[in-house]
Design a protein around this motif. Structure first.
Motif, PDB file in Angstrom:
ATOM      1  N   VAL A   1      -1.782   4.635 -11.206  1.00 19.92           N
ATOM      2  CA  VAL A   1      -2.514   3.813 -11.077  1.00 19.92           C
ATOM      3  C   VAL A   1      -2.362   2.514 -11.251  1.00 19.92           C
ATOM      4  N   ALA A   2      -2.917   2.840 -13.096  1.00 23.80           N
ATOM      5  CA  ALA A   2      -2.729   1.687 -13.435  1.00 23.80           C
ATOM      6  C   ALA A   2      -1.607   0.358 -12.970  1.00 23.80           C
ATOM      7  N   LEU A   3      -0.063   0.992 -13.272  1.00 23.43           N
ATOM      8  CA  LEU A   3       0.795   0.533 -12.862  1.00 23.43           C
ATOM      9  C   LEU A   3       0.755  -0.360 -11.196  1.00 23.43           C
ATOM     10  N   LEU A   4       0.283   0.783 -10.857  1.00 23.01           N
ATOM     11  CA  LEU A   4      -0.002  -0.181  -9.201  1.00 23.01           C
ATOM     12  C   LEU A   4      -0.765  -1.124  -8.546  1.00 23.01           C
TER      13      LEU A   4
ATOM     14  N   PRO B   1       8.156   3.477   4.149  1.00 23.25           N
ATOM     15  CA  PRO B   1       6.031   3.096   4.165  1.00 23.25           C
ATOM     16  C   PRO B   1       6.311   2.159   2.585  1.00 23.25           C
ATOM     17  N   LEU B   2       7.564   1.893   1.433  1.00 24.18           N
ATOM     18  CA  LEU B   2       8.105   1.100   1.038  1.00 24.18           C
ATOM     19  C   LEU B   2       7.918   0.254   1.442  1.00 24.18           C
ATOM     20  N   PHE B   3       8.571  -0.189   2.047  1.00 22.05           N
ATOM     21  CA  PHE B   3       9.045  -1.752   2.858  1.00 22.05           C
ATOM     22  C   PHE B   3       7.893  -2.275   3.955  1.00 22.05           C
TER      23      PHE B   3
ATOM     24  N   GLY C   1      -1.382  -8.384  -3.144  1.00 18.65           N
ATOM     25  CA  GLY C   1      -0.936  -7.589  -2.736  1.00 18.65           C
ATOM     26  C   GLY C   1      -2.438  -7.268  -3.063  1.00 18.65           C
ATOM     27  N   THR C   2      -3.610  -8.016  -2.302  1.00 13.54           N
ATOM     28  CA  THR C   2      -4.617  -7.611  -1.962  1.00 13.54           C
ATOM     29  C   THR C   2      -4.701  -5.797  -1.246  1.00 13.54           C
ATOM     30  N   PHE C   3      -4.134  -7.032  -0.041  1.00 13.17           N
ATOM     31  CA  PHE C   3      -4.425  -5.433   1.354  1.00 13.17           C
ATOM     32  C   PHE C   3      -3.729  -3.975   0.766  1.00 13.17           C
TER      33      PHE C   3
ATOM     34  N   PHE D   1      -3.793   1.607  -0.467  1.00 10.25           N
ATOM     35  CA  PHE D   1      -3.801   3.251  -1.696  1.00 10.25           C
ATOM     36  C   PHE D   1      -4.775   3.268  -1.781  1.00 10.25           C
ATOM     37  N   VAL D   2      -5.958   2.821  -2.239  1.00 13.05           N
ATOM     38  CA  VAL D   2      -7.417   3.568  -2.845  1.00 13.05           C
ATOM     39  C   VAL D   2      -8.070   4.500  -1.769  1.00 13.05           C
ATOM     40  N   LEU D   3      -8.302   3.837  -0.697  1.00 17.76           N
ATOM     41  CA  LEU D   3      -8.316   4.931   0.828  1.00 17.76           C
ATOM     42  C   LEU D   3      -7.891   5.846   0.646  1.00 17.76           C
TER      43      LEU D   3
END
Length: 188
Positions: free
Chosen positions: A19-22, A129-131, A146-148, A153-155
């Motif tokens: 999570v920290a990295l992402l 999914p990465l693309f 990267g906020t969206f 990711f949080v969901l």
């Protein structure tokens, strides 16, 4: 099933690092850091997928090619979405997909079908999914935000954590033990 505290600790520590990295990559608005992290993650996932399916165990070059194609797809997506390149940047990626299909010509039908199926499954299950995450991380003006992607990711993390906790504490009915022995219907 009882909640396994040791397993929970290992999951928590590895999850915190992940999570920290992402979060760092997504919130620093550094597309280079983001792409490096996703390239590492994509390569790691391709290796793990090939290890699990055993499809390319005798052909390490194919695993390397799968990784290179995934990384190229990430790079091409980022360049195309931000408007720096035309659609032709995807030609090497599509040549890789054509290569995956063409090598079945020289294999027996069952093995060739399995190999192509696994290559395409890896590209749809891992690379796509990465693309998509890469594509939604760019604004129409080409800037990186990267906020969206972080919200998505949080969901996912909240859902996954809830499923793990509910399944570990309340799970009594196995979901599909041949695939994942500890998954329960309650966790689902």
């Amino acid at each position: 099933m009882a909640l396994d505290i040791n397993s929970l600790k290992v999951r928590a520590v590895s999850g915190i690092v992940y999570v920290a990295l992402l979060v760092t990559a997504l919130l620093l608005s550094s597309d280079v850091l983001f792409l490096l992290l996703f390239a590492f993650m994509g390569g790691s996932m391709i290796i793990e997928f090939n290890r699990l399916t055993l499809v390319n165990r005798l052909h390490p070059f194919r695993i390397v090619l799968d990784i290179v194609a995934t990384i190229w797809g990430l790079y091409a997506t980022s360049r195309y979405v931000c408007g720096a390149e035309s659609i032709q940047i995807f030609i090497p990626y599509f040549l890789y997909i054509a290569y995956a299909f063409s090598r079945t010509i020289f294999a027996d039908l069952a093995q060739g079908t399995r190999t192509v199926g696994n290559v395409l499954t890896a590209q749809v299950y891992i690379a796509l999914p990465l693309f998509i995450t890469t594509a939604v991380s760019y604004q129409p003006d080409g800037s990186f935000d990267g906020t969206f992607a972080l919200l998505v990711f949080v969901l996912i993390w909240l859902n996954d954590t809830g499923a793990y906790l509910v399944g570990s504490t309340l799970g009594k009915h196995k979901l599909y033990p041949q695939v994942s022995p500890k998954k329960s219907v309650e966790g689902l």
